[in-house]
Design a protein around this motif. Structure first.
Motif, PDB file in Angstrom:
ATOM      1  N   THR A  34     -20.505 -54.923   7.035  1.00 33.00           N
ATOM      2  CA  THR A  34     -19.235 -55.497   7.445  1.00 33.00           C
ATOM      3  C   THR A  34     -19.406 -56.947   7.862  1.00 33.00           C
ATOM      4  O   THR A  34     -18.538 -57.782   7.609  1.00 33.00           O
ATOM      5  N   ALA A  35     -20.497 -57.264   8.507  1.00 31.96           N
ATOM      6  CA  ALA A  35     -20.719 -58.646   8.929  1.00 31.96           C
ATOM      7  C   ALA A  35     -20.849 -59.571   7.733  1.00 31.96           C
ATOM      8  O   ALA A  35     -20.389 -60.716   7.752  1.00 31.96           O
ATOM      9  N   ALA A  36     -21.455 -59.086   6.659  1.00 36.26           N
ATOM     10  CA  ALA A  36     -21.595 -59.916   5.462  1.00 36.26           C
ATOM     11  C   ALA A  36     -20.270 -60.115   4.759  1.00 36.26           C
ATOM     12  O   ALA A  36     -20.068 -61.100   4.050  1.00 36.26           O
ATOM     13  N   LEU A  37     -19.330 -59.181   4.950  1.00 40.14           N
ATOM     14  CA  LEU A  37     -18.026 -59.287   4.311  1.00 40.14           C
ATOM     15  C   LEU A  37     -16.951 -59.719   5.293  1.00 40.14           C
ATOM     16  O   LEU A  37     -15.764 -59.624   4.996  1.00 40.14           O
ATOM     17  N   GLY A  38     -17.336 -60.175   6.452  1.00 39.17           N
ATOM     18  CA  GLY A  38     -16.367 -60.494   7.491  1.00 39.17           C
ATOM     19  C   GLY A  38     -15.567 -61.749   7.221  1.00 39.17           C
ATOM     20  O   GLY A  38     -14.511 -61.945   7.796  1.00 39.17           O
ATOM     21  N   THR A  39     -16.046 -62.621   6.378  1.00 36.28           N
ATOM     22  CA  THR A  39     -15.335 -63.846   6.068  1.00 36.28           C
ATOM     23  C   THR A  39     -14.697 -63.749   4.700  1.00 36.28           C
ATOM     24  O   THR A  39     -15.091 -62.939   3.859  1.00 36.28           O
ATOM     25  N   ALA A  40     -13.688 -64.584   4.484  1.00 40.54           N
ATOM     26  CA  ALA A  40     -13.025 -64.589   3.186  1.00 40.54           C
ATOM     27  C   ALA A  40     -13.991 -65.005   2.076  1.00 40.54           C
ATOM     28  O   ALA A  40     -13.946 -64.473   0.965  1.00 40.54           O
ATOM     29  N   LEU A  41     -14.885 -65.954   2.391  1.00 39.03           N
ATOM     30  CA  LEU A  41     -15.856 -66.395   1.393  1.00 39.03           C
ATOM     31  C   LEU A  41     -16.805 -65.272   1.015  1.00 39.03           C
ATOM     32  O   LEU A  41     -17.135 -65.073  -0.164  1.00 39.03           O
ATOM     33  N   GLY A  42     -17.262 -64.495   2.015  1.00 35.73           N
ATOM     34  CA  GLY A  42     -18.153 -63.375   1.726  1.00 35.73           C
ATOM     35  C   GLY A  42     -17.469 -62.310   0.890  1.00 35.73           C
ATOM     36  O   GLY A  42     -18.059 -61.772  -0.051  1.00 35.73           O
ATOM     37  N   ALA A  43     -16.209 -61.996   1.212  1.00 33.61           N
ATOM     38  CA  ALA A  43     -15.475 -61.003   0.430  1.00 33.61           C
ATOM     39  C   ALA A  43     -15.246 -61.487  -0.994  1.00 33.61           C
ATOM     40  O   ALA A  43     -15.379 -60.716  -1.952  1.00 33.61           O
ATOM     41  N   LEU A  44     -14.912 -62.774  -1.149  1.00 29.35           N
ATOM     42  CA  LEU A  44     -14.666 -63.313  -2.488  1.00 29.35           C
ATOM     43  C   LEU A  44     -15.937 -63.317  -3.329  1.00 29.35           C
ATOM     44  O   LEU A  44     -15.920 -62.950  -4.515  1.00 29.35           O
ATOM     45  N   SER A  45     -17.067 -63.726  -2.736  1.00 23.36           N
ATOM     46  CA  SER A  45     -18.325 -63.744  -3.482  1.00 23.36           C
ATOM     47  C   SER A  45     -18.763 -62.327  -3.850  1.00 23.36           C
ATOM     48  O   SER A  45     -19.285 -62.099  -4.954  1.00 23.36           O
ATOM     49  N   SER A  46     -18.563 -61.364  -2.955  1.00 19.91           N
ATOM     50  CA  SER A  46     -18.916 -59.977  -3.269  1.00 19.91           C
ATOM     51  C   SER A  46     -18.046 -59.439  -4.390  1.00 19.91           C
ATOM     52  O   SER A  46     -18.539 -58.755  -5.304  1.00 19.91           O
ATOM     53  N   LEU A  47     -16.743 -59.746  -4.341  1.00 16.89           N
ATOM     54  CA  LEU A  47     -15.850 -59.300  -5.403  1.00 16.89           C
ATOM     55  C   LEU A  47     -16.227 -59.926  -6.744  1.00 16.89           C
ATOM     56  O   LEU A  47     -16.220 -59.255  -7.784  1.00 16.89           O
ATOM     57  N   LEU A  48     -16.583 -61.199  -6.720  1.00 15.12           N
ATOM     58  CA  LEU A  48     -16.992 -61.876  -7.954  1.00 15.12           C
ATOM     59  C   LEU A  48     -18.266 -61.253  -8.514  1.00 15.12           C
ATOM     60  O   LEU A  48     -18.399 -61.058  -9.733  1.00 15.12           O
ATOM     61  N   ALA A  49     -19.218 -60.918  -7.633  1.00 13.62           N
ATOM     62  CA  ALA A  49     -20.457 -60.284  -8.094  1.00 13.62           C
ATOM     63  C   ALA A  49     -20.181 -58.926  -8.729  1.00 13.62           C
ATOM     64  O   ALA A  49     -20.766 -58.572  -9.768  1.00 13.62           O
ATOM     65  N   ILE A  50     -19.280 -58.145  -8.138  1.00 13.84           N
ATOM     66  CA  ILE A  50     -18.935 -56.838  -8.700  1.00 13.84           C
ATOM     67  C   ILE A  50     -18.289 -56.991 -10.073  1.00 13.84           C
ATOM     68  O   ILE A  50     -18.601 -56.259 -11.020  1.00 13.84           O
ATOM     69  N   ILE A  51     -17.390 -57.983 -10.208  1.00 15.05           N
ATOM     70  CA  ILE A  51     -16.712 -58.196 -11.486  1.00 15.05           C
ATOM     71  C   ILE A  51     -17.704 -58.613 -12.571  1.00 15.05           C
ATOM     72  O   ILE A  51     -17.674 -58.101 -13.700  1.00 15.05           O
ATOM     73  N   VAL A  52     -18.598 -59.544 -12.239  1.00 18.58           N
ATOM     74  CA  VAL A  52     -19.572 -60.017 -13.227  1.00 18.58           C
ATOM     75  C   VAL A  52     -20.510 -58.888 -13.632  1.00 18.58           C
ATOM     76  O   VAL A  52     -20.782 -58.686 -14.827  1.00 18.58           O
ATOM     77  N   LEU A  53     -21.013 -58.130 -12.655  1.00 16.14           N
ATOM     78  CA  LEU A  53     -21.887 -57.000 -12.973  1.00 16.14           C
ATOM     79  C   LEU A  53     -21.163 -55.978 -13.854  1.00 16.14           C
ATOM     80  O   LEU A  53     -21.730 -55.469 -14.830  1.00 16.14           O
ATOM     81  N   GLY A  54     -19.912 -55.685 -13.493  1.00 18.01           N
ATOM     82  CA  GLY A  54     -19.153 -54.724 -14.276  1.00 18.01           C
ATOM     83  C   GLY A  54     -18.937 -55.178 -15.705  1.00 18.01           C
ATOM     84  O   GLY A  54     -19.031 -54.376 -16.650  1.00 18.01           O
ATOM     85  N   LEU A  55     -18.662 -56.468 -15.905  1.00 19.70           N
ATOM     86  CA  LEU A  55     -18.470 -56.987 -17.260  1.00 19.70           C
ATOM     87  C   LEU A  55     -19.748 -56.875 -18.083  1.00 19.70           C
ATOM     88  O   LEU A  55     -19.719 -56.452 -19.245  1.00 19.70           O
ATOM     89  N   PHE A  56     -20.883 -57.252 -17.493  1.00 25.24           N
ATOM     90  CA  PHE A  56     -22.146 -57.168 -18.224  1.00 25.24           C
ATOM     91  C   PHE A  56     -22.490 -55.721 -18.584  1.00 25.24           C
ATOM     92  O   PHE A  56     -22.954 -55.436 -19.694  1.00 25.24           O
ATOM     93  N   ILE A  57     -22.277 -54.809 -17.650  1.00 18.63           N
ATOM     94  CA  ILE A  57     -22.588 -53.404 -17.929  1.00 18.63           C
ATOM     95  C   ILE A  57     -21.649 -52.840 -18.985  1.00 18.63           C
ATOM     96  O   ILE A  57     -22.062 -52.091 -19.872  1.00 18.63           O
ATOM     97  N   ALA A  58     -20.361 -53.210 -18.900  1.00 22.61           N
ATOM     98  CA  ALA A  58     -19.387 -52.695 -19.868  1.00 22.61           C
ATOM     99  C   ALA A  58     -19.623 -53.253 -21.271  1.00 22.61           C
ATOM    100  O   ALA A  58     -19.257 -52.610 -22.259  1.00 22.61           O
TER     101      ALA A  58
END
Length: 347
Positions: free
Chosen positions: A145-169
């Motif tokens: 939660t501390a790593a995702l506590g800021t808007a920047l952390g949430a945005l970077s985590s979401l971007l990482a999930i999207i990129v990983l998902g695209l590569f896997i798909a």
């Protein structure tokens, strides 16, 4: 006459005990690494879940247009997702942003009233307010939660999930073969069968989540607008988003609906309760059995318990991914039991 010592690996007993020690030490190191690397591991799992969503769209599009290649179908699905998100932000972003501050004020005011009633009844300590209680609830989440506590952390985590998902798909078989390569040859067929069932289960589970989110969001927003609840569109959007978290998401959205409803009057508050009960009943007895429960029969108490456990250990990401993780573990255990039964029945 010399005898073998403790460091002599030629002794069968010494070799056996050494292997046992290596296994125990390796298990302890693996647990420590999982705890230390909780955030990237959960991001990888989130990428797999997003890839399952994309793969489900690609397969669905393939049934309608079988002549299109997988790469083209994936590009169409990704473009549709981007267009939907951009259109939603452009059309409703300003309106919802204006309502968000009003919603926060209404919720805080209603929460303070409830806490005041609790003070009068002696259920809440006199010096505790909404802010202190909120900090206690948030403090129950883990280190992620501390790593995702800021808007920047949430945005970077979401971007990482999207990129990983695209590569896997893009090339799911490539990563599947890479994981299978680490297994012995005799176990690879079982791994491919288990991976196929886990992928099928995950796609059905995510399809059920998307349908449930759409149904709950549209129904709640429309019904609350008809009975005159303030900020009905925003409440509909929040209900749809929170529907991704079964059990806990419904509780949070229900609390918001009831608090805002009673802020406009007693009759509207009672109507808001009726809307919430009707939505949850329809989703639980119609949408979920039709879409998800036939493929993923997860007991609600098990899902809720895992959500609480994962939320306390790993924070927001653990809470959001508890349901897919439990579904995949369930499939893995069922496959293990089937393989064990087949081995036991083999001559």
């Amino acid at each position: 006459m010399e005898e073998p010592g403790p460091s002599d690996f030629a002794t069968p007993g010494t070799s056996r005990e050494f292997r046992h020690a290596v296994i125990w030490i390796g298990s302890a190191v693996a647990v420590a690494l999982v705890w230390m690397l909780a955030q990237p591991l959960l991001l990888i799992i989130g990428g797999v879940v997003f890839a399952a969503l994309l793969d489900g769209g690609v397969r669905l599009l393939g049934k309608a247009f079988p002549r299109l290649g997988r790469g083209l179908r994936l590009a169409i699905v990704a473009i549709l997702v981007v267009l939907f998100l951009v259109g939603f932000v452009v059309l409703m972003g300003s309106q919802l942003a204006g309502q968000a501050e009003a919603l926060r004020a209404v919720v805080m005011d209603q929460t303070n009233r409830l806490i005041g009633y609790g003070h009068n009844l002696g259920l809440v300590p006199p010096k505790q307010g909404a802010a202190q209680i909120g900090r206690q609830l948030v403090g129950s989440f883990g280190q992620v939660t501390a790593a995702l506590g800021t808007a920047l952390g949430a945005l970077s985590s979401l971007l990482a999930i999207i990129v990983l998902g695209l590569f896997i798909a893009m090339e799911p078989r490539l990563y599947e073969r890479g994981v299978a390569w680490m297994f012995p040859m005799r176990q690879r067929a079982d791994f491919y069968r288990t991976a196929e069932k886990m992928g099928h289960t995950l796609r059905r589970l995510m399809a059920g989540r998307l349908v449930g989110m759409a149904v709950e969001g549209v129904f709640v927003g429309t019904a609350l607008s008809l009975i005159g609840v303030p900020m009905a569109p925003l409440l509909g959007v929040l209900t749809g988003l929170l529907a991704f978290l079964p059990n806990i998401g419904g509780i949070i959205s229900g609390a918001l609906i009831v608090l805002v409803g009673f802020s406009a009057g007693t009759h509207i508050g009672i109507g808001a309760i009726c809307v919430y009960v009707a939505v949850q009943t329809f989703d639980g007895y119609v949408v979920v059995p039709m879409v998800a429960r036939r493929a993923v029969d997860l007991p609600p108490a098990l899902v809720l318990g895992c959500q609480l456990l994962f939320g306390a250990l790993f924070g927001i990401l653990g809470l959001a991914l508890a349901d897919p993780i439990v579904a995949m573990v369930k499939v893995l255990l069922e496959e293990k039991s089937e393989l064990a039964a087949e081995d036991a029945g083999a001559p």
